[in-house]
Design a protein around this motif. Sequence first.
Motif, PDB file in Angstrom:
ATOM      1  N   ALA A  38      36.520 -39.612  54.220  1.00  0.00           N
ATOM      2  CA  ALA A  38      36.452 -40.093  52.808  1.00  0.00           C
ATOM      3  C   ALA A  38      37.930 -40.341  52.693  1.00  0.00           C
ATOM      4  CB  ALA A  38      35.908 -39.057  51.989  1.00  0.00           C
ATOM      5  N   GLU A  39      38.472 -41.407  51.898  1.00  0.00           N
ATOM      6  CA  GLU A  39      39.743 -41.754  51.639  1.00  0.00           C
ATOM      7  C   GLU A  39      40.320 -40.496  50.682  1.00  0.00           C
ATOM      8  OE1 GLU A  39      42.128 -45.259  49.318  1.00  0.00           O
ATOM      9  OE2 GLU A  39      40.066 -45.639  49.863  1.00  0.00           O
ATOM     10  N   LYS A  40      41.347 -40.139  50.637  1.00  0.00           N
ATOM     11  CA  LYS A  40      41.953 -39.134  49.925  1.00  0.00           C
ATOM     12  C   LYS A  40      42.483 -39.708  48.552  1.00  0.00           C
ATOM     13  CE  LYS A  40      45.610 -35.854  49.581  1.00  0.00           C
ATOM     14  NZ  LYS A  40      46.936 -35.159  50.164  1.00  0.00           N
ATOM     15  N   ARG A  41      41.870 -39.228  47.694  1.00  0.00           N
ATOM     16  CA  ARG A  41      42.166 -39.481  46.145  1.00  0.00           C
ATOM     17  C   ARG A  41      43.611 -38.947  45.607  1.00  0.00           C
ATOM     18  NH1 ARG A  41      37.559 -38.732  41.966  1.00  0.00           N
ATOM     19  NH2 ARG A  41      37.302 -36.651  43.044  1.00  0.00           N
ATOM     20  N   HIS A  42      44.223 -39.608  45.061  1.00  0.00           N
ATOM     21  CA  HIS A  42      45.675 -39.257  44.487  1.00  0.00           C
ATOM     22  C   HIS A  42      45.651 -38.827  42.949  1.00  0.00           C
ATOM     23  CE1 HIS A  42      47.633 -40.293  48.162  1.00  0.00           C
ATOM     24  NE2 HIS A  42      46.868 -41.666  48.194  1.00  0.00           N
ATOM     25  N   TYR A  66      43.467 -45.365  27.924  1.00  0.00           N
ATOM     26  CA  TYR A  66      44.651 -45.490  29.135  1.00  0.00           C
ATOM     27  C   TYR A  66      43.834 -44.992  30.314  1.00  0.00           C
ATOM     28  CZ  TYR A  66      48.668 -44.407  31.600  1.00  0.00           C
ATOM     29  OH  TYR A  66      49.729 -44.387  32.648  1.00  0.00           O
ATOM     30  N   PHE A  67      43.224 -44.041  30.360  1.00  0.00           N
ATOM     31  CA  PHE A  67      42.688 -43.476  31.459  1.00  0.00           C
ATOM     32  C   PHE A  67      41.562 -44.501  31.854  1.00  0.00           C
ATOM     33  CE2 PHE A  67      44.803 -39.714  29.621  1.00  0.00           C
ATOM     34  CZ  PHE A  67      45.767 -39.533  30.549  1.00  0.00           C
ATOM     35  N   VAL A  68      40.734 -44.944  31.103  1.00  0.00           N
ATOM     36  CA  VAL A  68      39.530 -45.562  31.438  1.00  0.00           C
ATOM     37  C   VAL A  68      39.951 -46.751  31.892  1.00  0.00           C
ATOM     38  CG1 VAL A  68      37.485 -46.748  30.743  1.00  0.00           C
ATOM     39  CG2 VAL A  68      38.252 -44.672  29.688  1.00  0.00           C
ATOM     40  N   GLU A  69      40.840 -47.545  31.574  1.00  0.00           N
ATOM     41  CA  GLU A  69      41.479 -48.790  31.828  1.00  0.00           C
ATOM     42  C   GLU A  69      41.945 -48.708  33.055  1.00  0.00           C
ATOM     43  OE1 GLU A  69      44.261 -49.673  28.713  1.00  0.00           O
ATOM     44  OE2 GLU A  69      42.834 -50.185  27.340  1.00  0.00           O
ATOM     45  N   ARG A  70      42.621 -47.654  33.599  1.00  0.00           N
ATOM     46  CA  ARG A  70      43.367 -47.470  34.840  1.00  0.00           C
ATOM     47  C   ARG A  70      42.067 -46.729  36.094  1.00  0.00           C
ATOM     48  NH1 ARG A  70      46.601 -47.940  31.095  1.00  0.00           N
ATOM     49  NH2 ARG A  70      48.507 -48.958  31.193  1.00  0.00           N
ATOM     50  N   GLN A  71      40.979 -46.767  35.694  1.00  0.00           N
ATOM     51  CA  GLN A  71      40.120 -46.011  36.588  1.00  0.00           C
ATOM     52  C   GLN A  71      40.491 -44.822  36.941  1.00  0.00           C
ATOM     53  OE1 GLN A  71      36.747 -47.478  37.927  1.00  0.00           O
ATOM     54  NE2 GLN A  71      37.212 -48.396  35.697  1.00  0.00           N
ATOM     55  N   LEU A  72      40.910 -43.834  35.993  1.00  0.00           N
ATOM     56  CA  LEU A  72      41.365 -42.566  36.278  1.00  0.00           C
ATOM     57  C   LEU A  72      40.206 -41.731  35.827  1.00  0.00           C
ATOM     58  CD1 LEU A  72      45.263 -42.706  35.563  1.00  0.00           C
ATOM     59  CD2 LEU A  72      44.154 -42.732  37.914  1.00  0.00           C
ATOM     60  N   LYS A  82      35.858 -44.863  44.748  1.00  0.00           N
ATOM     61  CA  LYS A  82      35.252 -46.477  44.681  1.00  0.00           C
ATOM     62  C   LYS A  82      34.005 -46.414  45.264  1.00  0.00           C
ATOM     63  CE  LYS A  82      40.146 -47.969  45.520  1.00  0.00           C
ATOM     64  NZ  LYS A  82      40.977 -48.585  46.621  1.00  0.00           N
ATOM     65  N   SER A  83      33.208 -46.876  44.607  1.00  0.00           N
ATOM     66  CA  SER A  83      31.859 -47.183  44.735  1.00  0.00           C
ATOM     67  C   SER A  83      31.231 -48.063  45.990  1.00  0.00           C
ATOM     68  CB  SER A  83      30.970 -47.523  43.662  1.00  0.00           C
ATOM     69  OG  SER A  83      31.464 -48.705  42.931  1.00  0.00           O
TER      70      SER A  83
END
Length: 382
Positions: free
Chosen positions: A2-6, A354-360, A381-382
């Motif tokens: 799995a890709e590491k999330r930041h 702010y967080f919704v728009e940046r996919q956070l 990411k789906s």
Amino acid sequence: MAEKRHGAWFGFGFCGFGQALGSGNSHHSVHTPEPLHASDDICQVSAGWSYTALVTRGGRVELSGSVSGAADGCRDVWASEELLVLLRNKGSSSTELQAWVPGSALQGEPVWVRNLVSGAKGQGEDEPSRESRMGTLPLLPCARAYVTPEPPFCQPLAPELRVRQLELGAEHVLLLCATGQVFSWGAGRHGQLGHGTLEAELEPRLLEALQGLRMAKVAAGGWHSVCVSETGDIYIWGWNESGQLALPTRSGTEKKAEREEATELNEDGLKEELAVAEVAVADVGAPAHFIAIQPFPALLDLPLGSDAVMASCGSRHTAVVTRTGELYTWGWGKYGQLGHKDSTSLDRPCCVEYFVERQLEVRAVTCGPWNTYVYAMEREKS
């Protein structure tokens, strides 16, 4: 693999003393969330009115705002105007609780010290999601006492309470037991204790209105309180002067002028908050077109039926994190502490776009009296 999330911490709201809030370009406030900056990755934030304490993954605590300073070996921190409390490693076998005068810049000697047995924190160093877990302070790691801003600095708790979380408001205390029960005590003049009266309680008193409901989190604001149940429901009570309970408030020019006059910056922001608090007392028994004080816990529904997992309270604003990683804020917004790109106060929960728009995905929130700090990660990411 799995890709590491930041992930990263963000801040918004009052920064009149230059406390860490992103770029700090504004003289007094930041209206939109901005990433925090430190010498290393931040794992915890604790905010007083005039300064902020950041703890990095390397165990370094950094202060910014009306006071400055840094120290190493820090595991936990709790910031208030009267006292700065650190949990620090003391050699390889123990930890030490230190209480400092904030203006000391962590130089010289602390005003109070207590040695603690290693491992009393109750969680291993390899615990998962360290960044999303709030610290234990002001509850002591042994869970048999808690720190207060005034001497003697340490108050004992009855061992039968089996404390899981403890939160201090301006004048009251909320305590969550391992059984999911909630106790409150302290001043009650704004209904912040939730017992249906405006009376003070000298000792922890069970919140009978929540009997039979298991709570997972508690949060104490200046003069209001919030609980989040294990099933994701929100219960809220206390003072509603700025809509911090998401209940109808007074509207019109008179209220706006009254609040702005009472909250202009001066040399003692905490005393001015107490002066503003007196306004609510006169509202008791007023017509029902607005609610100044809610002395019993009231069930609050978030938009779209969202379930909550965490809450935090500022002096007069409230923030909630949902199970799906959205952040909702409401209440007093004069300094942008709601994160909605303006200084408007709200008496209903609104999602911080702010967080919704940046996919956070928001994982944690902690409010200072007049600002808000948020930990968010990139969504999977789906």
